[in-house]
Design an enzyme around this catalytic site. Sequence first.
Site, PDB file in Angstrom:
ATOM      1  N   SER A  92     -10.097  -0.717   6.983  1.00  0.00           N
ATOM      2  CA  SER A  92      -9.478  -0.515   5.670  1.00  0.00           C
ATOM      3  C   SER A  92      -8.760  -1.722   5.097  1.00  0.00           C
ATOM      4  O   SER A  92      -8.346  -1.697   3.937  1.00  0.00           O
ATOM      5  CB  SER A  92      -8.496   0.661   5.726  1.00  0.00           C
ATOM      6  OG  SER A  92      -9.198   1.873   5.616  1.00  0.00           O
ATOM      7  N   SER A 138      -9.793   1.437   2.713  1.00  0.00           N
ATOM      8  CA  SER A 138      -8.942   2.223   1.850  1.00  0.00           C
ATOM      9  C   SER A 138      -7.857   1.413   1.135  1.00  0.00           C
ATOM     10  O   SER A 138      -7.247   1.912   0.197  1.00  0.00           O
ATOM     11  CB  SER A 138      -8.249   3.316   2.676  1.00  0.00           C
ATOM     12  OG  SER A 138      -7.380   2.737   3.626  1.00  0.00           O
ATOM     13  N   LYS A 172       0.854  -1.195   0.000  1.00  0.00           N
ATOM     14  CA  LYS A 172       0.000   0.000   0.000  1.00  0.00           C
ATOM     15  C   LYS A 172       0.886   1.241   0.000  1.00  0.00           C
ATOM     16  O   LYS A 172       1.900   1.290   0.709  1.00  0.00           O
ATOM     17  CB  LYS A 172      -0.889  -0.034   1.249  1.00  0.00           C
ATOM     18  CG  LYS A 172      -1.995   1.013   1.278  1.00  0.00           C
ATOM     19  CD  LYS A 172      -2.870   0.840   2.537  1.00  0.00           C
ATOM     20  CE  LYS A 172      -4.032   1.803   2.565  1.00  0.00           C
ATOM     21  NZ  LYS A 172      -4.908   1.586   3.729  1.00  0.00           N
TER      22      LYS A 172
END
Lengths: 493, 485, 120
Positions: free
Chosen positions: A182, A158, A79
């Site tokens: 997330s 996310s 990420k």
Amino acid sequence: MNSLTDLTIARSRDGLDKGDFSAVELAEAHIAAVEAARDLNAFITETPELALERAMASDERRAKGAAASAMDGIPIAVKDLYCTDGVATTAGSHILEDFTPPYESTVTQNLKEAGAVMLGKTNMDEFAMGSANITSYHGNVINPWKLDDGKDRVPGGSSGGSAAAVAGHLALGGAGSDTGGSIRQPASFSGIVGMKPTYGRCSRWGMVAFASSLDQAGPMTRTVEDAAIMLQSMVSHDKKDSTSVDQSIPDFAAALTSNIKDLKVGVPKEYRLDGMPGEIETLWQQGIEWLKAAGAEPVEISLPYTKYALPTYYIVAPAEASSNLARYDGVRYGLRVEGDSLDEMYENTRGQGFGAEVRRRIMIGTYVLSAGYYDAYYVKAMKLRTLILQEFQQAFEGVDVMLTPTAPSPAFAIGEKMDDPVQMYLNDVFTVPASLAGLPAISVPGGLSDEGLPLGLHLITKPFDEETLFRVGGVLEEAANFTAQPSYLEGVA
Amino acid sequence: MTYLIEGETGDWEVVIGLEVHAQIISKAKLFSSAATEFGAEPNSQVSLVDAAMPGMLPVINEVCIEQAVRTGLGLNAKINLHSVFERKNYFYPDLPQGYQISQFLEPIVGEGVITLDMPEGPRDIGVERLHMEQDAGKSLHDQDPKRTFIDLNRSGVALMEIVSKPDLRSPAEAGTYMRKLRAIMRYLGTCDGNMEQGSLRCDANVSVRPVGEKELRTRTEIKNINSVRFVMAAIEYEAERQVKIYEDGGSVVQETRLYDANKGETWNMRSKEEAHDYRYFPDPDLLPVDLTQEFVDEIKASLPELPDAKKQRFVNDFGVAVDDAATLVADKETADYFEAVAESGNAKLAANWIIQELFAVLNKDSLGIAESPVSSDDLGKLVGLIADNTISGRIAKDVFEVMVTEGGDPAQIVENKGLKQITDTGEIEAMIDALINDNPDQTQQYRDGNTKVTGWFVGQIMKATGGKANPQMVNELLKKKLGLG
Amino acid sequence: MHIPGDSFRRLKNHLTRVKVVDKATVLNIAKLARIKVSESETENLAGELTNIFDWIEQLNEVNTDNVEPMTSVVAMAMPSRTDEVNDGADAERVLQNAPDRPADAQGNPLAFYVVPKVVE
């Protein structure tokens, strides 16, 4: 199918150990997959050269019989919230455009030392604020799961880029981060496993902060065993993070014994919502039955305060974020938009550098901390947090693990739920309580919705009892026998 | 003497509270491992944490906690075993995080007291609290016409903010408070007190009220004063300014002011009074500071003797006058110097020589005691020579001058220059006899009852011996010779 | 428990007190947060924030008079570092990402960050 990109981490490790293929071959297959899947927009930055370099080093280690870990040679997606030395790190934001950290986050350093091969930095909601990966400066991520209606669906957020990368077989594992769900919610939306360890298990050092008291790193993989293997290479006690816990680290994968006999599984009745889609309720019931069949004992429990978790979260997280994001001021790194005065420069930089959702949350956070509102909102929320934590502690005196749905719906089409922020926030209704209490939790694919989209089941345990999580998760996974594949894979296969 | 401002409407009293920012003596910063040394190249003592790079986290320096506790104990203050770091949020380019990590609702040190030695007697001044916080970086406004340069070397350096109660009533008390606080911290080794380098800064809250009025009136805050002299001058100016405003029928506005040392005036810092809303909240990157009583007790047991105790000991054990003792303990180096000199055996003489002779020399060249041209060892020897009558006090002054200008061991100087006191009575008697013989007029005057002429005789002898004759002995012999004659 | 859609609106109707975040408040918060907001955005934000705070208002149902606010998520003492200098001696490391740097007469970058003149 049956290509190198369809393996699991565990089987890749075995294949590498046996010499069926090399880490370079494994990396090349995934680099090709990443390139072929650019329409998913899962990556912000691809690092194929770095990946090959690390894969080569991995092969050399293995040749000497010195593989660093079970993750050695495993291609992963990271990420874009983890600072990576010499590799651009944007956190999905315009304000961090052109920012290249001269340092490596502890979690990615641990993965690197374990031999993992980073394929690139994945797309995400800007500063991890979002549940659909539609707030990134770098565009929406497309869920590999598609229906015949031709609409693109969100991968959840996310950590949507990592979710799409793992679900779309672009990487064997993804490093995600979870503040209110997330990791788990996108895992549910994308038909993969997403795991958030206990707060303090993984170091936050070098992770771009969203909400410090909630942020926690975790693995996103295609199996529960893979999650255990990957988590092993992410956790550490880090002296550079004052909230990192010095706790003994068990062999997580060894916890997958399939034995959950007599384990007490709490089923919190408050998670049963009025008007919750029938498919969610059905899957939840199915999950209870699966665990019961495996010898566990379902127990209905009550967690009355969890109903206040989401509004509590939407005070605490924006409050911390408003302060954490004050450092993006155009002075030392990132975007600067000039202005005639210092304040104009600040306002231009932050006005243009942050997207709408980030601006909104900074505004909420600034408001709840401001004079006259601090007690009414922030202190109130921190008191609610105490109540929510205590409620969990009491409940765990009677049960070993809790089972809930992961999300109140399957993945929705891009463009839906966008007019009302509160509606969007409700995506995290089941995942936020564990976040507020710092508890470990996992989402495991349970089945498909009526339309054919993946749905996850969610397990929560006591602090530092990740082993129970993996053990029960493994049983759920086996029972669910979730073999469905995203339609996207058929297209590229 | 109460300090009052005489106005046209009557006498006014000034009410002062001081907020002192003291840099904690530590090698590394409060939350990072970058250096704290003064005067380094720009941005050469800045870690990723100090520059607030994304994802960087604070970890507290254990020595800074110890130093804060040590200081609290030195101020006879309550140590709070539980304290909390909060974030004070505001935007400024020398504040990289966009917030200062500070303590707000729960500081590490609570109420304490500092006793001031004022000419009219001791005065107890309350300390409200002491808390730890990060220093900011430095803005350089004079490097470029349109831009401000930022140096973050100071960013994150550990400070103690020590807040007094509004107990001070005169510029002199404020000055004495600053000096006393600085002395205590220097004794403790917790702050070097160097105001030129900014390791000690002061904000003064000043208000005035007619004598007899009970309520406090609106105060102004004078920020960042960097010398004790300026603290006193700024307060004096500000108090008079406020009195004038009231007497002209106006009212004082609560505002932040700066002191211009060149003009000797204070001026309003912000043209438009910007509403501050610091949005304090507990720093989620840190946990509360929880100390054990044992930890505090250990530090307490290791505290050095502090000025008040030392002063008492100098009075009790050495018989030094109270005022002299207060002067000697004002800073630790002087006190140590004194103790070394006092080992010569005569502590009172040692005190006098330091306060009168040595200080005169040091003041002339603005030297600190550490830079004294005369070592405590040598001064001790000189005092010893006076005490055992080897030389007279007058001769000692000459020897001292040689020690200052040329240096050297006093005994050696006395020897080399033949300054040793003449204690041989025969030698002096012979000189007196000769004097009486050669000066029948003066002798007659004396015998006629004009005893004042003794001084003339003594002077002649001293002149003849180059001052080496023991004056007491000369006096006695003179009386004997003239009186009996 | 509230779910998307109707039940949320139902809840909103049940609220006895509606807290309105007006445009002036939005502008004030934006100023505090140093974020430039356009006129139209101010309007939108006022509406959205009003909505959000309406929803948050439900926390007032809970009596928290005797509850301590949570101070930390992890149950442990705060760790500390020893007083050693082993970091921060590399100015370029912290300056290399700066969007603007001052330069000397020869055009060499100086070791400072730079901002528009701060008027004192």
